[in-house]
Design a protein around this motif. Structure first.
Motif, short mmCIF file in Angstrom:
data_model
loop_
_atom_site.label_atom_id
_atom_site.label_comp_id
_atom_site.label_asym_id
_atom_site.label_seq_id
_atom_site.Cartn_x
_atom_site.Cartn_y
_atom_site.Cartn_z
N CYS A 148 0.83 -1.21 0.00
CA CYS A 148 0.00 0.00 0.00
C CYS A 148 0.86 1.24 0.00
N GLN A 149 1.82 1.29 0.91
CA GLN A 149 2.60 2.51 0.99
C GLN A 149 3.40 2.72 -0.29
N ARG A 150 3.85 1.60 -0.87
CA ARG A 150 4.65 1.72 -2.08
C ARG A 150 3.78 2.23 -3.23
N SER A 151 2.57 1.68 -3.32
CA SER A 151 1.70 2.07 -4.41
C SER A 151 1.26 3.51 -4.26
N LEU A 152 0.90 3.89 -3.03
CA LEU A 152 0.43 5.26 -2.80
C LEU A 152 1.54 6.24 -3.12
N ARG A 153 2.73 5.89 -2.66
CA ARG A 153 3.86 6.78 -2.86
C ARG A 153 4.09 7.06 -4.33
N ARG A 154 3.87 6.02 -5.15
CA ARG A 154 4.24 6.17 -6.56
C ARG A 154 3.12 6.73 -7.41
N MET A 176 11.98 9.93 0.41
CA MET A 176 11.36 9.59 -0.88
C MET A 176 10.43 10.72 -1.33
N TYR A 177 9.66 11.21 -0.38
CA TYR A 177 8.74 12.30 -0.71
C TYR A 177 9.52 13.53 -1.17
N LEU A 178 10.61 13.81 -0.47
CA LEU A 178 11.42 14.98 -0.81
C LEU A 178 12.11 14.85 -2.16
N ASN A 179 12.34 13.61 -2.61
CA ASN A 179 12.86 13.42 -3.97
C ASN A 179 11.91 14.03 -4.98
N GLY A 180 10.63 13.89 -4.73
CA GLY A 180 9.61 14.40 -5.65
C GLY A 180 9.28 15.87 -5.40
N TYR A 181 9.38 16.30 -4.13
CA TYR A 181 9.02 17.68 -3.78
C TYR A 181 10.14 18.30 -2.95
N PRO A 182 11.29 18.57 -3.59
CA PRO A 182 12.47 18.99 -2.84
C PRO A 182 12.35 20.35 -2.15
N SER A 183 11.35 21.16 -2.53
CA SER A 183 11.23 22.49 -1.92
C SER A 183 10.06 22.57 -0.94
N MET A 232 8.66 22.93 2.32
CA MET A 232 9.24 23.35 3.60
C MET A 232 8.77 22.46 4.75
N GLU A 233 7.50 22.08 4.68
CA GLU A 233 6.93 21.23 5.73
C GLU A 233 7.68 19.88 5.80
N ALA A 234 7.91 19.33 4.61
CA ALA A 234 8.60 18.03 4.56
C ALA A 234 10.06 18.16 4.98
N LEU A 235 10.69 19.28 4.60
CA LEU A 235 12.08 19.50 5.00
C LEU A 235 12.20 19.59 6.52
N ALA A 236 11.25 20.28 7.14
CA ALA A 236 11.27 20.42 8.60
C ALA A 236 11.05 19.06 9.25
N TYR A 237 10.11 18.28 8.69
CA TYR A 237 9.85 16.94 9.23
C TYR A 237 11.08 16.06 9.10
N PHE A 238 11.76 16.18 7.94
CA PHE A 238 12.94 15.35 7.71
C PHE A 238 14.02 15.64 8.75
N GLU A 239 14.23 16.94 9.03
CA GLU A 239 15.23 17.31 10.04
C GLU A 239 14.89 16.71 11.40
#
Lengths: 177, 84
Positions: free
Chosen positions: A170-176, B23-30, B32-39
């Motif tokens: 699920c997480q993999r599919s959602l992520r992609r 992984m999320y940041l690979n797609g949305y590198p800018s 800010m919310e995700a960057l803060a969470y990553f830190e």
């Protein structure tokens, strides 16, 4: 370069061995939609990606898929612990055991050995990403099928086995998406 | 659940969250919310790993060693029942 992290991505602790279940779960390692195919696909396709973001993404995903190979293999290893000859025969595990004993051989549930014929690497960004989408969609479609198969074995291993696999699906599919 | 299991769960949880955020940041590198969470989660993952390794042994080769005996392969391997 790869560095080994001496832990599973998600814990695997199976109380009751169940070789009949292992016969089915093994497809998730070496079957056409298994983790080994996924990992090999991404780690091979990444080199010819023209975009650094995509190449980096394929690297990260391919590495994570290796962690999935390890988890599913751990499930198989624990499902086939301490078996008696009678249990092996009764579960129909004898056809696997005769060739591999309790080693984890990457194969499909049908017995077909793992092959890179399951994947495509064309060196073309559209062809390869399209192939990735097709492979992932196959996994989403296969998920209920796998759950049904496992449910029919009526085992206490159900939660231990299917939950981590399906959450990963699920997480993999959602992520992609 | 033993102390070791609890310490390992913390490493697994934080590492998983960090991986997914990455992984999320690979797609949305800018973002800010995700960057803060990553830190934030990166700090938690580091702390959890250090806490585990201090008490229960190395998770990566760079944490291995030993004065008279190499400790890298002393504990059960990750797929063993005892390791989980």
């Amino acid at each position: 370069m790869f560095i080994y992290d001496r832990k599973l991505q998600y814990p695997v602790k199976i109380k009751n061995p169940n070789p009949a279940l292992a016969k089915i779960i093994i497809s998730q390692v070496g079957g056409p939609d298994g983790e080994l195919a996924a990992s090999t696909r991404y780690l091979s396709q990444r080199f010819s990606m023209p975009n650094r973001n995509i190449a980096g993404m394929l690297t990260d995903i391919g590495v994570e898929e290796l962690a999935h190979v390890e988890m599913i293999s751990a499930i198989l290893y624990q499902l086939t612990r301490n078996l008696s000859p009678e249990e092996i025969k009764k579960a129909g595990f004898d056809t696997y055991f005769v060739d591999h004993t309790v080693g984890i051989y990457p194969q499909a549930a049908s017995g077909t050995p793992f092959t890179t014929a399951y994947i495509g690497v064309k060196g073309d960004v559209l062809a390869d990403l399209h192939e990735d989408l097709a492979a992932d969609a196959t996994m989403v479609n296969a998920q209920p099928l796998i759950e049904n198969k496992v449910k029919t074995t009526r085992t206490s291993c159900f939660l231990f086995c299917v939950f981590p696999i399906s959450t990963l699906f699920c997480q993999r599919s959602l992520r992609r998406m | 659940m033993t102390d070791q299991q609890m310490a390992l769960r913390k490493v697994q949880q934080a590492d998983f969250a960090m991986l997914e955020a990455g992984m999320y940041l690979n797609g949305y590198p800018s973002c800010m919310e995700a960057l803060a969470y990553f830190e934030k989660i990166k700090g938690e993952a580091k702390a959890a790993r250090r806490a585990y390794e201090e008490k229960f042994g190395p998770l990566t080769l760079s944490a291995a060693g030993g004065e008279t005996c190499f400790d890298w392969n002393k504990s059960p391997l990750p797929w063993e029942w005892e390791a989980n």
